[in-house]
Design an enzyme around this catalytic site. Structure first.
Site, mmCIF file in Angstrom:
data_model
loop_
_atom_site.group_PDB
_atom_site.id
_atom_site.type_symbol
_atom_site.label_atom_id
_atom_site.label_comp_id
_atom_site.label_asym_id
_atom_site.label_seq_id
_atom_site.Cartn_x
_atom_site.Cartn_y
_atom_site.Cartn_z
ATOM 1 N N GLU A 208 -82.466 -8.180 44.723
ATOM 2 C CA GLU A 208 -81.531 -8.687 42.926
ATOM 3 C C GLU A 208 -82.765 -8.164 42.396
ATOM 4 O O GLU A 208 -82.371 -7.738 41.558
ATOM 5 C CB GLU A 208 -82.046 -9.555 42.788
ATOM 6 C CG GLU A 208 -83.527 -10.301 43.515
ATOM 7 C CD GLU A 208 -84.126 -10.864 44.465
ATOM 8 O OE1 GLU A 208 -84.558 -11.565 44.687
ATOM 9 O OE2 GLU A 208 -83.152 -10.558 45.593
ATOM 10 N N ASP A 209 -83.427 -7.538 43.129
ATOM 11 C CA ASP A 209 -84.248 -6.423 42.305
ATOM 12 C C ASP A 209 -83.753 -4.679 41.890
ATOM 13 O O ASP A 209 -83.037 -4.232 42.920
ATOM 14 C CB ASP A 209 -85.497 -5.585 43.660
ATOM 15 C CG ASP A 209 -87.017 -4.540 42.474
ATOM 16 O OD1 ASP A 209 -87.446 -5.441 42.329
ATOM 17 O OD2 ASP A 209 -85.530 -2.908 42.550
ATOM 18 N N LEU A 210 -83.308 -4.478 41.049
ATOM 19 C CA LEU A 210 -83.079 -2.982 40.528
ATOM 20 C C LEU A 210 -83.073 -2.322 41.052
ATOM 21 O O LEU A 210 -81.904 -1.059 41.323
ATOM 22 C CB LEU A 210 -83.097 -3.510 38.522
ATOM 23 C CG LEU A 210 -82.276 -2.147 38.198
ATOM 24 C CD1 LEU A 210 -81.158 -1.957 38.009
ATOM 25 C CD2 LEU A 210 -82.881 -1.972 36.720
#
EC number: 3.2.2.21
Length: 296
Positions: A208-210
């Site tokens: 979920e980390d960009l």
């Protein structure tokens, strides 16, 4: 197990093709320099060995810069108070720039005579409206005041449970659940970052980390056979939590990223650092961001 071996073989095959394209007939050297190894802690060196065995093409990313979090010189014993301050810093830094967060933290430190207050002090001070007003003047929004108080309550009321929880191994999901359930403002992403930087857990992965999503897109861009296999073998689709804006790179769903990351288990935290570096276009900014991540 058979499917995992197939993924491993595809990753290595694509890596060999890419290296051959770049090196031509030159011999491939993927042994990290002795000086580099000597400066990093053993578990990181073991992680590098495992990762390079799975994908030799990642050698330049590992070799070109040291990894601050895993340097021997940065390894110090952490106390419960250290964990509290790290999580408090996470709350202070939400939705603002790193510089702004440092400024707010510095004002809090100044308010308390040169040191960030421990959780017992904050627990008592949050009962005093006048003291709350002083803390808020350091730059904390009403929401962050609520979050910080929630964290102080959690540590004060559950410190024995927390010591036991943080001191155990192989309980990452339990730590995440405890933080997310008990502390307002700490979500799964923040909890995972704490697992990496605070508890030094080695097998964390956050699709979920960009930055991770962007780095993964670059990582998979030269591995067409692996991408095809990952797509073909999907069983449960987990949509990406990243909003599909007009990025100039492909966003992969969480299940694709997680399946690929399993190749690098039990060292997926180091694989995350590699992906962050792949995502960056500015080496100096990347290294500064890593240093801030370690300190936060």
């Amino acid at each position: 197990m058979k499917l995992k071996r197939e993924y491993d073989e595809l990753i290595k095959a694509d890596a060999v093709k890419e290296i051959a394209k770049e090196l031509g007939s030159r011999p491939l050297e993927v042994a990290l320099p002795e000086k580099y190894i000597a400066r990093h802690e053993e578990k990181f060196n073991m992680a590098c060995e495992h990762i390079l065995e799975k994908d030799p093409s990642l050698f330049p990313i590992l070799k070109n810069n040291e990894f601050t979090l895993y340097l021997k010189e940065t390894q110090v014993p952490n106390t419960l108070e250290d964990y509290f301050i790290r999580l408090a810093s996470t709350i202070l830094s939400q939705q603002i720039s790193g510089q702004a967060a440092e400024s707010i933290k510095a004002r809090v430190v100044s308010l308390y005579g040169g040191a960030f207050p421990d959780y017992k002090i904050l627990f008592e001070d949050f009962k005093d409206p006048a003291k709350c007003a002083e803390i808020a003047k350091c730059g904390l929004s009403k929401r962050k005041m609520i979050y910080l108080e929630s964290l102080a309550v959690y540590f004060t009321e559950k410190y024995k449970d927390i010591e036991k929880l943080f001191g155990q191994k192989d309980n990452d999901e339990e730590v995440i659940e405890s933080l997310v359930t008990n502390v307002k403002g700490i979500g799964p992403w923040s909890a995972k970052m704490f697992l990496i930087s605070g508890l030094k857990r080695m097998d964390v992965f956050a699709p979920e980390d960009l930055g991770i999503a962007r780095g993964f897109s670059k990582y998979l861009s030269d591995k067409p056979e692996l991408e095809k296999e990952l797509m073909r073998e999907r069983k449960v689709v987990k949509k990406s939590k990243i909003k599909h804006k007009k990025y100039n790179w492909k966003i992969y769903d969480d299940d694709i990223m997680e399946k690929c990351s399993e190749t690098f288990s039990p060292y997926r935290s180091v694989f995350m650092f590699i992906l962050w570096r792949l995502a960056s276009t500015n080496t100096d900014a990347m290294m500064k961001a890593e240093e801030n991540f370690v300190k936060s």
